[in-house]
Design an enzyme around this catalytic site. Structure first.
Site, short mmCIF file in Angstrom:
data_model
loop_
_atom_site.label_atom_id
_atom_site.label_comp_id
_atom_site.label_asym_id
_atom_site.label_seq_id
_atom_site.Cartn_x
_atom_site.Cartn_y
_atom_site.Cartn_z
N SER A 1 0.83 -1.36 0.12
CA SER A 1 -0.12 -0.26 0.22
C SER A 1 1.30 1.19 -0.36
CB SER A 1 -1.26 0.20 1.31
OG SER A 1 -0.34 -0.05 2.11
N LYS B 1 13.89 -9.85 10.93
CA LYS B 1 14.04 -10.06 9.40
C LYS B 1 15.00 -11.15 9.49
CE LYS B 1 12.10 -7.10 7.46
NZ LYS B 1 10.58 -7.42 6.23
N GLY C 1 5.12 2.86 0.45
CA GLY C 1 6.37 2.55 0.52
C GLY C 1 7.40 1.59 -0.17
N ILE C 2 8.40 1.00 0.12
CA ILE C 2 9.06 -0.22 -0.50
C ILE C 2 8.51 -0.91 -1.43
CG2 ILE C 2 10.54 -1.68 -1.11
CD1 ILE C 2 12.22 -0.24 0.96
N GLY C 3 6.63 -1.33 -1.02
CA GLY C 3 5.71 -2.79 -1.73
C GLY C 3 4.96 -1.72 -2.77
N ASP D 1 -4.31 -9.27 5.82
CA ASP D 1 -3.89 -9.12 7.45
C ASP D 1 -3.03 -10.82 7.01
OD1 ASP D 1 -2.70 -9.20 9.51
OD2 ASP D 1 -4.28 -8.95 10.70
N TYR E 1 13.06 -5.17 15.39
CA TYR E 1 12.63 -6.01 13.92
C TYR E 1 13.89 -6.54 13.41
CZ TYR E 1 13.07 -3.40 8.92
OH TYR E 1 13.15 -3.53 7.78
#
Length: 239
Positions: A5, A155, A7-9, A59, A151
């Site tokens: 939705s 990852k 940013g990077i995406g 989600d 974070y």
């Protein structure tokens, strides 16, 4: 495309569409909240430019929601050939001051979310004779001299998951790779949750660098680049 939705995406989704892919733009955001960008905005931008896209609410922490989103993509496009697992939340605080709910949220979205979307599409790719799985990670996984946070831990676990999956899925002709920015991408999420960190200009990269690398990896199968952790500005085949 999970986490598409903003940013990077968002940038990767637009680049995939420009390269000819039909894109299921998946995320939770159907209406703007404290951050700009929705799945409908991104899908609309793709279709307005002549591409193929649908907006799908997803989600990634809910198996039911993931399965429903994948089913919607299959119903619209007939199958799944590429997964970009980009959904994520950011928490960079030190471990001793991290609330349990923040730690758990990072694991739920950044790790379990990748597990769920990946698990859902593997049988579909296998049935189509191959495909490409790409999980977005971070250079922070290797920065052990910079300390620890939820974070980076989440990852790092994703990278271990995908490196192992590459071996498991090689016989199914499915490429499995991780992709991280080479430098910092100042997305809306980073600006809101980056802890007020001042990033020097030379440490910032445009999101388009991630998009170019993601398109490259999306075009792979097990005969090409697989089982790697790639950096956006220097993507390279496995040795």
């Amino acid at each position: 495309m999970a986490g598409a939705s903003r940013g990077i995406g968002r940038t990767v989704a637009l680049a995939l569409a420009e390269a000819g892919a039909a894109v299921a733009v998946a995320a939770r955001t159907e209406r703007e909240d404290r951050l700009p960008g929705t799945i409908h905005d991104v899908a609309g931008q793709i279709t307005a430019a002549g591409g193929k896209a649908i907006a799908v609410r997803c989600d990634v922490t809910s198996e039911e929601s993931v399965d429903s989103a994948v089913a919607a993509a299959v119903a619209e496009f007939g199958g799944v050939d590429i997964l970009i697992a980009n959904a994520g939340v950011l928490w960079l605080g030190p471990v001793e001051s991290t609330p349990l709910k923040r730690w758990q949220l990072c694991l739920d979205v950044n790790l379990t979310g990748v597990f769920l979307v990946t698990k859902a599409v593997i049988p579909l790719m296998r049935a189509r004779g191959g495909g490409s799985l790409v999980a977005v990670t971070t250079t922070g996984t290797g920065m052990t001299d910079k300390g620890a946070n939820a974070y980076w831990v989440s990852k790092a676990a994703v990278e271990r998951l995908y490196l192992g999956l590459a071996a498991d899925l090689r016989a199914d002709n499915i490429a499995v790779n991780c992709l991280s920015p080479s430098r910092v991408v100042l997305t809306e999420g980073w600006r809101a949750n980056g802890g007020g960190q001042r990033i020097p200009d030379e440490m910032i990269e445009p999101p388009e660098a991630m998009a170019r690398a993601a398109v490259l990896l999306a075009g792979q199968d097990a005969g090409g680049i697989t089982g790697t952790v790639q950096r956006s500005e220097s993507p390279a085949p496995a040795p």
